[in-house]
Write an enzyme that holds these catalytic residues in place. Structure first.
Site, PDB file in Angstrom:
ATOM      1  N   GLY A  78       0.854  -1.182   0.000  1.00  0.00           N
ATOM      2  CA  GLY A  78       0.000   0.000   0.000  1.00  0.00           C
ATOM      3  C   GLY A  78       0.887   1.226   0.000  1.00  0.00           C
ATOM      4  N   ALA A  79       0.624   2.160  -0.893  1.00  0.00           N
ATOM      5  CA  ALA A  79       1.504   3.312  -1.040  1.00  0.00           C
ATOM      6  C   ALA A  79       1.669   4.075   0.269  1.00  0.00           C
ATOM      7  CB  ALA A  79       0.963   4.239  -2.132  1.00  0.00           C
ATOM      8  N   GLU A  80       0.560   4.350   0.935  1.00  0.00           N
ATOM      9  CA  GLU A  80       0.622   5.189   2.140  1.00  0.00           C
ATOM     10  C   GLU A  80       1.266   4.449   3.313  1.00  0.00           C
ATOM     11  OE1 GLU A  80      -2.600   6.299  -0.642  1.00  0.00           O
ATOM     12  OE2 GLU A  80      -2.125   4.444   0.440  1.00  0.00           O
ATOM     13  N   TYR A 147      -5.250  -6.001  -9.441  1.00  0.00           N
ATOM     14  CA  TYR A 147      -5.906  -5.606  -8.198  1.00  0.00           C
ATOM     15  C   TYR A 147      -7.255  -6.289  -8.029  1.00  0.00           C
ATOM     16  CZ  TYR A 147      -2.516  -1.770  -8.214  1.00  0.00           C
ATOM     17  OH  TYR A 147      -1.362  -1.032  -8.215  1.00  0.00           O
ATOM     18  N   TYR A 148      -7.542  -6.668  -6.791  1.00  0.00           N
ATOM     19  CA  TYR A 148      -8.838  -7.217  -6.403  1.00  0.00           C
ATOM     20  C   TYR A 148      -9.281  -6.440  -5.157  1.00  0.00           C
ATOM     21  CZ  TYR A 148      -7.031 -10.812  -9.484  1.00  0.00           C
ATOM     22  OH  TYR A 148      -6.492 -11.465 -10.567  1.00  0.00           O
ATOM     23  N   GLY A 299       8.918   4.438  -5.373  1.00  0.00           N
ATOM     24  CA  GLY A 299       8.452   5.815  -5.287  1.00  0.00           C
ATOM     25  C   GLY A 299       7.972   6.175  -3.896  1.00  0.00           C
ATOM     26  N   ASP A 300       7.315   5.232  -3.232  1.00  0.00           N
ATOM     27  CA  ASP A 300       6.861   5.466  -1.854  1.00  0.00           C
ATOM     28  C   ASP A 300       8.060   5.617  -0.924  1.00  0.00           C
ATOM     29  OD1 ASP A 300       4.295   4.960  -2.907  1.00  0.00           O
ATOM     30  OD2 ASP A 300       4.523   2.818  -2.503  1.00  0.00           O
ATOM     31  N   ASP A 336       7.687  -4.488  -1.016  1.00  0.00           N
ATOM     32  CA  ASP A 336       7.702  -3.030  -1.090  1.00  0.00           C
ATOM     33  C   ASP A 336       8.566  -2.387  -0.009  1.00  0.00           C
ATOM     34  OD1 ASP A 336       5.911  -3.413  -3.098  1.00  0.00           O
ATOM     35  OD2 ASP A 336       4.218  -2.407  -2.130  1.00  0.00           O
TER      36      ASP A 336
END
Length: 367
Positions: A78-80, A147-148, A299-300, A336
């Site tokens: 998750g990016a955040e 994505y789901y 990027g995150d 990630d």
């Protein structure tokens, strides 16, 4: 969607023009030094809150095309929350706000993010909606992500999330362009965060454009993401995504002309360099060469490193370096979230002269 030419750049919409007070009144206004000069703008040091969806993630291990993979590894993505975990790695107090299903995947996500040192005590458990899932498909041209997440717990997040207790003491709120694409309530959440002014927004807001084309089937991404980005205090955008959204021939300077209001705009040009535009001027730092195992999440990590550098009061050039160093940690792992270098190594890299940094970047083995 066909990219617009530079002459067709998105103009200020009536909604933007109606707001004569820019978002710069948020917490973190410039301080006056003893000499009477104004110091560069920085967010006020303090806790950070990251808001957005995190999913369970499946990826072939070792990396190989999904169709022929024998084994899949379960992680979270998750990016955040990626930004939150890397901020915690850098010693920044950080809270992640989201919602998860009351299911094993949700429990796995919560425990994984918490184990990185992030406060997850305000993450809501939704007994009626599932935790989202993504599946990575590595290939010669890069990693595709399936994505789901339709109807997930996090897609029901709304503007009321901004009334959460952690935001009462936050110095910085971090959001991305993924959230407004998930649902109408999620878009209302981000819109509210970026339209509040003055005392209604006592924290600075960081916004990573994070354009995911598959999440915007109606073609509204260029307008919506432009309007949101130009209201933030700190903006991150890849040059490639800016070109896809707002004009295929845009340069970093063109992007700054397009987004003049943020205190700090960071334009990332992949393996080449990252440029920060701010009241300090323009700072460009080359991207160090590193072995790339998987690019997803880098990027995150960059955003977290840059924000950590700002919150410590460093120059934008130093913050860009810390962004690059942190991004390399993500590039070298299949997940990630990878381990940061030892603090001594990071300080040594941050202390290099501009020439030494450039020589090191150019002299490392190509990715």
């Amino acid at each position: 969607m066909t990219a617009a030419s530079p002459s067709d750049r998105a103009p200020a919409t009536p909604a933007l023009q109606a707001s004569a007070t820019p978002a710069f009144q948020a917490s973190g206004t410039p301080a006056t030094q003893a000499s009477g000069t104004t110091a560069p703008w920085r967010p006020t040091p303090g806790p950070v809150v990251c808001v957005g969806e995190t999913m369970a993630a499946l990826a072939p291990d070792p990396p190989t095309p999904l169709v022929s993979a024998a084994d899949l590894r379960l992680s979270v993505a998750g990016a955040e929350s990626n930004v939150a975990m890397y901020l915690a790695d850098h010693g920044i107090p950080v809270t992640w706000l989201s919602a998860l299903g009351d299911d094993p995947l949700g429990h796995r996500v919560r425990s994984t993010v918490a184990a990185a040192g992030v406060d997850v005590s305000h993450v809501r458990t939704d007994p009626h909606r599932p935790t989202g899932l993504l599946v990575k498909d590595p290939g010669p041209a890069g990693t595709r992500v399936h994505y789901y997440r339709r109807g997930s717990a996090a897609s029901a997040l709304g503007p009321e999330a901004l009334d959460s207790e952690p935001l009462r003491t936050a110095s910085l709120l971090h959001l991305t362009g993924i959230t407004p694409a998930l649902s109408d309530p999620c878009r209302q959440l981000v819109t509210r965060a970026l339209t509040a002014e003055g005392d209604a927004r006592p924290y600075a807001v960081s916004f990573d454009v994070n354009h995911r084309a598959a999440l915007w089937p109606d073609g509204s991404a260029p307008t919506v993401l432009y309007e949101l980005a130009d209201r933030a205090d700190i903006v991150f955008v890849g040059l490639d995504e800016a070109q896809a959204l707002w004009g295929e021939k845009l340069t970093p300077a063109d992007v700054r002309e397009l987004l003049p209001r943020p205190h700090i705009l960071v334009v990332k040009d992949g393996a080449n360099a990252a440029t920060a535009f701010s009241d300090e001027g323009t700072a460009t730092v080359p991207t160090p060469r590193t072995t790339v195992v998987e690019a997803v999440g880098a990027g995150d990590a960059f955003a977290a490193g840059f924000l950590a550098g700002l919150l410590r009061g460093g120059t934008t050039a130093r913050a860009l370096r810390l962004g690059h160093i942190t991004a390399a940690s993500a590039l070298q792992v299949t997940g990630d979230h990878g381990p940061l270098p030892d603090p001594e190594d990071m300080e040594r890299l941050l202390g290099l002269s501009a020439r030494e940094w450039a020589e090191r970047a150019a002299g490392m083995p190509p990715a």
